[in-house]
Design an enzyme around this catalytic site. Structure first.
Site, PDB file in Angstrom:
ATOM      1  N   THR A  94       0.828  -1.028  -0.173  1.00 46.49           N
ATOM      2  CA  THR A  94      -0.261  -0.093  -0.055  1.00 46.49           C
ATOM      3  C   THR A  94       0.878   1.255  -0.073  1.00 46.49           C
ATOM      4  O   THR A  94       1.935   1.167   0.441  1.00 46.49           O
ATOM      5  CB  THR A  94      -0.849  -0.037   1.269  1.00 46.49           C
ATOM      6  OG1 THR A  94      -0.240   0.086   2.547  1.00 46.49           O
ATOM      7  CG2 THR A  94      -1.717  -1.116   1.516  1.00 46.49           C
ATOM      8  N   HIS A  95       0.617   2.397  -0.668  1.00 47.44           N
ATOM      9  CA  HIS A  95       1.307   3.362  -0.969  1.00 47.44           C
ATOM     10  C   HIS A  95       2.810   3.159  -1.131  1.00 47.44           C
ATOM     11  O   HIS A  95       3.580   3.646  -1.358  1.00 47.44           O
ATOM     12  CB  HIS A  95       1.654   4.230   0.594  1.00 47.44           C
ATOM     13  CG  HIS A  95       0.395   4.589   1.328  1.00 47.44           C
ATOM     14  ND1 HIS A  95      -0.135   5.649   1.295  1.00 47.44           N
ATOM     15  CD2 HIS A  95      -0.361   3.611   2.204  1.00 47.44           C
ATOM     16  CE1 HIS A  95      -1.477   5.502   1.959  1.00 47.44           C
ATOM     17  NE2 HIS A  95      -1.421   4.443   2.517  1.00 47.44           N
TER      18      HIS A  95
ATOM     19  N   SER B 258      18.062  -2.196 -26.941  1.00 50.95           N
ATOM     20  CA  SER B 258      18.754  -0.926 -27.152  1.00 50.95           C
ATOM     21  C   SER B 258      19.655  -0.706 -28.302  1.00 50.95           C
ATOM     22  O   SER B 258      20.371  -1.305 -28.599  1.00 50.95           O
ATOM     23  CB  SER B 258      19.398  -0.359 -25.766  1.00 50.95           C
ATOM     24  OG  SER B 258      20.041   0.876 -26.150  1.00 50.95           O
TER      25      SER B 258
ATOM     26  N   LYS C 238      20.656  -4.051 -22.532  1.00 54.90           N
ATOM     27  CA  LYS C 238      19.483  -3.712 -22.420  1.00 54.90           C
ATOM     28  C   LYS C 238      18.248  -4.777 -22.788  1.00 54.90           C
ATOM     29  O   LYS C 238      18.044  -5.271 -23.748  1.00 54.90           O
ATOM     30  CB  LYS C 238      18.939  -2.254 -23.051  1.00 54.90           C
ATOM     31  CG  LYS C 238      19.718  -1.175 -22.164  1.00 54.90           C
ATOM     32  CD  LYS C 238      18.855  -0.551 -20.811  1.00 54.90           C
ATOM     33  CE  LYS C 238      17.984   0.425 -21.200  1.00 54.90           C
ATOM     34  NZ  LYS C 238      17.068   0.566 -20.070  1.00 54.90           N
TER      35      LYS C 238
ATOM     36  N   GLU D  87       5.164  -1.007 -21.899  1.00 53.86           N
ATOM     37  CA  GLU D  87       4.966   0.435 -21.797  1.00 53.86           C
ATOM     38  C   GLU D  87       4.062   1.065 -22.733  1.00 53.86           C
ATOM     39  O   GLU D  87       3.394   1.904 -22.529  1.00 53.86           O
ATOM     40  CB  GLU D  87       6.496   0.698 -21.961  1.00 53.86           C
ATOM     41  CG  GLU D  87       7.471   0.718 -21.243  1.00 53.86           C
ATOM     42  CD  GLU D  87       8.901   0.954 -21.506  1.00 53.86           C
ATOM     43  OE1 GLU D  87       9.355   2.164 -21.628  1.00 53.86           O
ATOM     44  OE2 GLU D  87       9.505   0.056 -22.129  1.00 53.86           O
TER      45      GLU D  87
END
Ligand code: ARG
Length: 478
Positions: free
Chosen positions: A152-153, A274, A280, A287
């Site tokens: 949470t948070h 990448s 990468k 995304e």
């Protein structure tokens, strides 16, 4: 089309500016089907001679074939798909084609075509949602005993299982599926026969047309029939909310595949590298789904803004609805599809998840609950535990690493049995409440989730079959 009234024809500039053909040509099949239903009704009601309608129906079947083979030549000069279908028909069959527009208007036509299109997309969406749910439920089944920190948070809260976590996504998607089925009820009414706005002097049979096209009923009010776009807005909202859910699922994948978390790794097939950094592996698909939720949200906002102050009934502004909704529909269906493929091929890292549970004092609530069971009021138990946590933080150890003596310095009620309840496994396994994270409760959730998802999927499937049957009956040679 309206040359009679005009001295001059519209400028090329106006034609280009007002044409919707590039967008609404997607409705061509529905426009032809709607035209066939309308034509058959005109014959049945003896509004037009049988022979004319016979050649219309044959001609419309031919147009359908042209559409399938890609031979249908759309003319940019003809403003929209409806005009194109009517003119092409007249080109093929002559005079009889020019009678097709009796007792109808493009206003009721476009509303009908659009609803038929969205019926198919809504049902398709149901099946795509059910598919994603299946993928998530299969992963959940594999991970009933995989323990991870619940947040949470974005802070460590209490340990949960990965299955429990994944099933929370399934529950959101279940509401999406149900919203699709529910909005379908309001979508599935037929405006055809509303004519321009006021109905018609011809003795049409709206119930017949509605039935032939597989609709539940004709819409009640012809003015509402041509102006209502609630169904488009509702489709937009239901889809956008589903996109928000996908975005949230994908945000989690992005976060969880970072080295800081390392909870999940998407398969190479759903990642990219990448151009400069050789090491990468980026979760681009996740995304992009997250990014494309902005399309749905933006288009829905544009749609509602376009609708908000329109006077009744049809206004040309309404032509802008389809571009908005098509963009939402394409975004949602492609994102649902790829998210399912990506998750089904992802690997979750049990060890990383369990290791993460060692940090963050996830078992603090356990200690408080332990004290409550021994008779300490919860508020006091909370304070005692808070002090123990602060002490452990200062010593840089976990709660369960404190000695019994250290524990008892916070409350003499604490006994040796405290260590049993402090293990992460015990934190999880003792949460057997309805909907809780214990494996017994999660297995029960999984069982129920499977059954309600299946029932939604089946409803959509049955409706799809019903529509297909209505279309084949309508399209059968007379
Ligand atoms: N292309 C129009 C639309 O998409 C069809 C209806 C046109 N009606 C009219 N009166 N101009 O809304």
């Amino acid at each position: 089309m309206w040359a009679g009234r005009f001295k001059e024809i519209a400028s090329d500039q106006t034609l280009a500016f007002s044409s919707s053909l590039l967008i609404d040509r997607r409705l061509a099949w529905y426009d032809i089907v709607g035209s066939i239903a309308h034509a058959r009704m005109l014959a049945k009601q003896r509004i037009l001679p049988k022979s004319d309608v016979q050649s219309m129906v044959t001609g419309l079947h031919d147009l359908m074939e042209e559409l399938e083979t890609g031979d249908f030549r759309f003319s940019e000069k003809l403003e929209d798909v409806h005009t194109n279908v009517e003119f092409r028909l007249t080109e093929r069959i002559g005079e009889a084609g020019a009678r097709l527009h009796t007792a109808r208007s493009r206003n009721d036509q476009v509303a009908t075509d659009f609803r038929m299109f969205l019926r198919d997309y809504t049902l398709e969406t149901c099946s795509l949602i059910a598919n994603l749910q299946k993928v998530l439920m299969a992963k959940a089944e594999e991970h009933i005993d995989t323990i991870m920190p619940g947040f949470t948070h974005m802070q460590h809260a209490q340990p949960v299982t990965l299955a429990h976590h994944l099933l929370s996504h399934v529950a959101r998607l279940q509401r999406d599926l149900e919203r699709c089925l529910d909005s379908y009820q309001r979508l599935n009414v037929c405006p055809l026969g509303s004519a321009a706005l006021a109905g018609t002097t011809f003795p049409i049979d709206r119930a017949y047309v509605s039935r032939s096209l597989g609709f539940k009923a004709p819409c009640e009010n012809s003015m509402d029939g041509v102006s209502d776009r609630d169904f488009a807005a509702e489709y937009g909202f239901v889809s956008t909310l589903c996109m928000m859910h996908l975005s949230s699922i994908c945000e989690e994948i992005v976060l969880w595949s970072s080295p800081e978390f390392g909870f999940v790794e998407v398969s190479d097939a759903f990642a990219t590298g990448s151009s400069i950094m050789p090491q990468k592996k980026n979760p681009d698909v996740a995304e992009l789904v997250r990014g494309r939720s902005s399309v749905a949200l933006g288009e829905l906002t544009a749609l509602l803004t376009m609708l908000k102050a329109l006077p009744l009934t049809y206004n040309r502004d309404l032509q802008e609805d389809k571009a908005r909704v098509f963009a939402i529909a394409d975004t949602l269906t492609s994102c649902l599809t790829i998210t399912a493929s990506m998750i089904s091929t992802s690997k979750y890292d049990k060890e990383r998840m369990l290791a993460a549970c060692q940090k963050g004092y996830l078992n603090a609530t356990e200690l408080a609950d332990y004290l409550v069971v021994k008779g300490v009021p919860f508020r006091h138990a909370h304070e005692i535990t808070g002090k123990a946590v602060r002490y452990a933080i200062e010593k840089n150890v976990s709660l369960q690493d404190l000695t019994l003596k250290e524990m008892r310095s916070f409350s003499s009620i604490i006994k040796k049995d405290v260590f049993k309840v402090l293990s992460v496994q015990s934190c999880v396994e003792r949460r057997t409440s309805y909907g809780g994270t214990a494996s017994s409760a999660v297995k029960e959730q999984l069982r129920r989730a499977r059954s309600i998802s299946l029932s939604g999927e089946k409803k959509a499937e049955a409706e799809g079959k019903r529509l297909k049957a209505a279309y084949s009956k309508l399209l059968a040679p007379a």
